[in-house]
Design an enzyme around this catalytic site. Structure first.
Site, PDB file in Angstrom:
ATOM      1  N   ASP A 167      -3.191   5.778  16.979  1.00 18.70           N
ATOM      2  CA  ASP A 167      -2.192   5.126  16.138  1.00 18.70           C
ATOM      3  C   ASP A 167      -2.729   4.848  14.744  1.00 18.70           C
ATOM      4  O   ASP A 167      -1.981   4.389  13.876  1.00 18.70           O
ATOM      5  CB  ASP A 167      -1.698   3.822  16.786  1.00 18.70           C
ATOM      6  CG  ASP A 167      -2.831   2.866  17.129  1.00 18.70           C
ATOM      7  OD1 ASP A 167      -3.656   3.231  17.982  1.00 18.70           O
ATOM      8  OD2 ASP A 167      -2.894   1.771  16.545  1.00 18.70           O
ATOM      9  N   ASN A 168      -4.013   5.133  14.512  1.00 18.30           N
ATOM     10  CA  ASN A 168      -4.613   4.971  13.191  1.00 18.30           C
ATOM     11  C   ASN A 168      -4.890   6.324  12.530  1.00 18.30           C
ATOM     12  O   ASN A 168      -5.606   6.385  11.533  1.00 18.30           O
ATOM     13  CB  ASN A 168      -5.916   4.187  13.277  1.00 18.30           C
ATOM     14  CG  ASN A 168      -5.710   2.750  13.707  1.00 18.30           C
ATOM     15  OD1 ASN A 168      -4.622   2.201  13.546  1.00 18.30           O
ATOM     16  ND2 ASN A 168      -6.731   2.134  14.263  1.00 18.30           N
ATOM     17  N   ARG A 221       0.845  -1.185   0.000  1.00 23.75           N
ATOM     18  CA  ARG A 221       0.000   0.000   0.000  1.00 23.75           C
ATOM     19  C   ARG A 221       0.884   1.240   0.000  1.00 23.75           C
ATOM     20  O   ARG A 221       2.064   1.178   0.331  1.00 23.75           O
ATOM     21  CB  ARG A 221      -0.929  -0.003   1.214  1.00 23.75           C
ATOM     22  CG  ARG A 221      -0.220  -0.039   2.550  1.00 23.75           C
ATOM     23  CD  ARG A 221      -1.203  -0.225   3.689  1.00 23.75           C
ATOM     24  NE  ARG A 221      -0.536  -0.225   4.978  1.00 23.75           N
ATOM     25  CZ  ARG A 221      -1.156  -0.466   6.129  1.00 23.75           C
ATOM     26  NH1 ARG A 221      -2.451  -0.716   6.135  1.00 23.75           N
ATOM     27  NH2 ARG A 221      -0.495  -0.449   7.266  1.00 23.75           N
TER      28      ARG A 221
END
Length: 494
Positions: free
Chosen positions: A246-247, A170
């Protein structure tokens, strides 16, 4: 392809060198041709043999400086310092023909020092979902990471049951998260925190260095991009599901897809993550959680900014989000987007948008179909025929009255812009998708792929990447779900 290793070399003290661990009988089954062309990557470089050699051989160009990043994060509101790339590796950065740099990140790469005793693998189900989501959001104009290619395998991976292992590469501008800065602040590592800031200024926020207050300018950029992203989520009915810090990207892009969902029926309090028992990340909570996360990030800026400065920047979040959301909703309803000086007209526009959303909420109407029907039937409102729209709702009289109000307001707005109803409709059809990523269709695609049939996935990607077009041969993907397929919630393993 030529890779650069800026993060790996300049921030080696806050990452770990890790080589990808191969999976059994891997093969490339999906390639993002449009994205690879944009990045200047030849299609031959994504063929199975060439890619596996680059990823896993000792002389492979994609594994020579691969690293796992260290960070922390607030997970469901609780601080967790024991996080990092547990199943993904930053292979490096690629320079696109445009001159911009993009991360190449391998998901499902195997164990890392941050795997926390997990296997570091990804499964076919979750990689397909991420591939679909990145392309769907990108096509809607919502910033997102995107998938370059997907590899399937015969590797068995234990989740809630045995599943097929998979990998994907990605890409996005950077995988630096709020949690990176939080970790080095909360763990009292000022030198590493400063190094992270310096790296971010150099590679991602160079314009901030022209300011006498670079940290303030960077924080403002993060706040603004986050607000704009979440406004787009709300306007297009996207529920992320796991908005842990953390996202959260410092670039305001959507990544780390898990149990996400686009709304089916318009239920503002919808929860797509069945692990979210308190509804912290429900659809209607996303704007406030975005601000909560930015407040958490702000602590890492305290060595460089005064508290009042941080507060002043945070106060811009709500205004930015609301302004962008209103702009998008006016666009979706074909109302004049430009500044209107008449306060009466401004009030009427706000009331009309509010009533439309209340109708959808009260009727639990399909969020996406409702906007598309309005777009397709707009000219019937011009001719004062409200039946073709009103008959799609339970309370037809209420919708009919809304159409009357819409007609009157639109006539006034058109007189200001010298535009026509036909031109308004053409614009609406370009911003209200006919095809939307639905969880029940994603599940259907995954089931076929698990039997090695990726044709359905390719077909679904075709409509998701051009969601405003008709695609008569694939029209079944535009139909709303049956009642038993609505509102599917998934677990974090998704």
């Amino acid at each position: 392809m030529q890779l650069f290793h800026n993060y790996a070399t300049e921030l080696s003290a806050i990452s770990s060198q890790v080589k990808p661990f191969p999976v059994t009988q891997a093969r490339v089954v999906m390639r993002n041709e449009a994205l690879s062309a944009e990045l200047g990557i030849g299609s031959d470089e994504l063929e199975t043999d060439a890619l596996l050699m680059a990823l896993f051989s000792e002389s492979g160009t994609l594994q020579e400086n691969s690293i796992a990043q260290k960070y922390g994060g607030h997970q469901f509101g609780q601080w967790n310092p024991n996080l990092g790339d547990g199943r993904g590796l930053l292979l490096g950065e690629i320079k696109a023909p445009s001159g911009s740099f993009w991360d190449l990140h391998l998901k499902g790469a195997g164990p890392t020092p941050y795997s926390r005793h997990a296997d570091g693998r990804a499964v076919l189900r979750s990689t397909i979902r991420e591939y679909l989501a990145g392309e769907a959001l990108h096509a809607l104009g919502i910033p997102s990471s995107r998938s370059l290619c997907l590899l399937t395998s015969k590797e068995p991976v234990q989740r809630e049951q045995i599943e097929r292992g998979a990998m994907m590469i990605r890409t996005c501008k950077s995988h630096i998260r709020f949690g990176h800065f939080e970790y080095f602040h909360h763990s009292n590592q000022p030198q590493q925190l400063e190094a992270l800031f310096n790296y971010s200024f150099k590679h991602h926020f160079p314009q901030c260095l022209d300011s006498s207050t670079p940290h303030k300018e960077m924080f403002q950029s993060v706040v603004t991009s986050t607000a704009l992203m979440i406004a787009k989520w709300q306007a297009y009915g996207f529920n992320h599901g796991v908005m842990n810090t953390d996202n959260m990207s410092i670039h305001g892009i959507t990544f780390d897809y898990g149990p996400y969902a686009f709304l089916d029926d318009f239920i503002p309090e919808y929860i797509c993550n069945r692990s979210d028992h308190s509804g912290r990340y429900a659809f209607d909570q996303q704007p406030s959680i975005g601000l909560w996360n930015l407040n958490a990030l702000a602590h890492a800026f305290t060595p460089f900014m005064e508290i009042e400065e941080l507060k002043s920047v945070l106060m811009t979040y709500e205004v930015t989000l609301i302004t962008e959301y209103q702009r998008l909703m006016k666009q979706r309803l074909g109302l004049r987007e430009h500044q209107i000086s008449d306060p009466q007209l401004v009030s009427e526009i706000d009331l009309l948008i509010g009533e439309w959303m209340n109708i959808l909420k009260d009727e639990k109407a399909d969020f996406h179909q409702s906007f598309r029907i309005l777009s397709e039937q707009l000219l019937s409102i011009e001719s004062l025929d409200f039946k073709s729209i009103a008959d799609n709702f339970i309370n037809a009289d209420r919708v009919r009255q809304w159409c009357v109000n819409y007609h009157e307001l639109q006539q006034n707005l058109l007189s200001l812009s010298n535009s026509t109803w036909v031109e308004v409709q053409q614009k609406m059809l370009r911003v209200n998708p006919k095809y939307v990523l639905r969880n029940h269709l994603a599940q259907e695609v995954i089931a076929a792929a698990e039997q090695d049939d990726f044709s359905l996935c390719e077909a679904y990607l075709k409509v998701l990447t051009s969601p405003f077009d008709e695609h008569p041969d694939l029209a079944r993907f535009s139909k709303p779900p049956a009642s038993q397929d609505k509102g599917i919630a998934l677990s974090c393993s998704s």
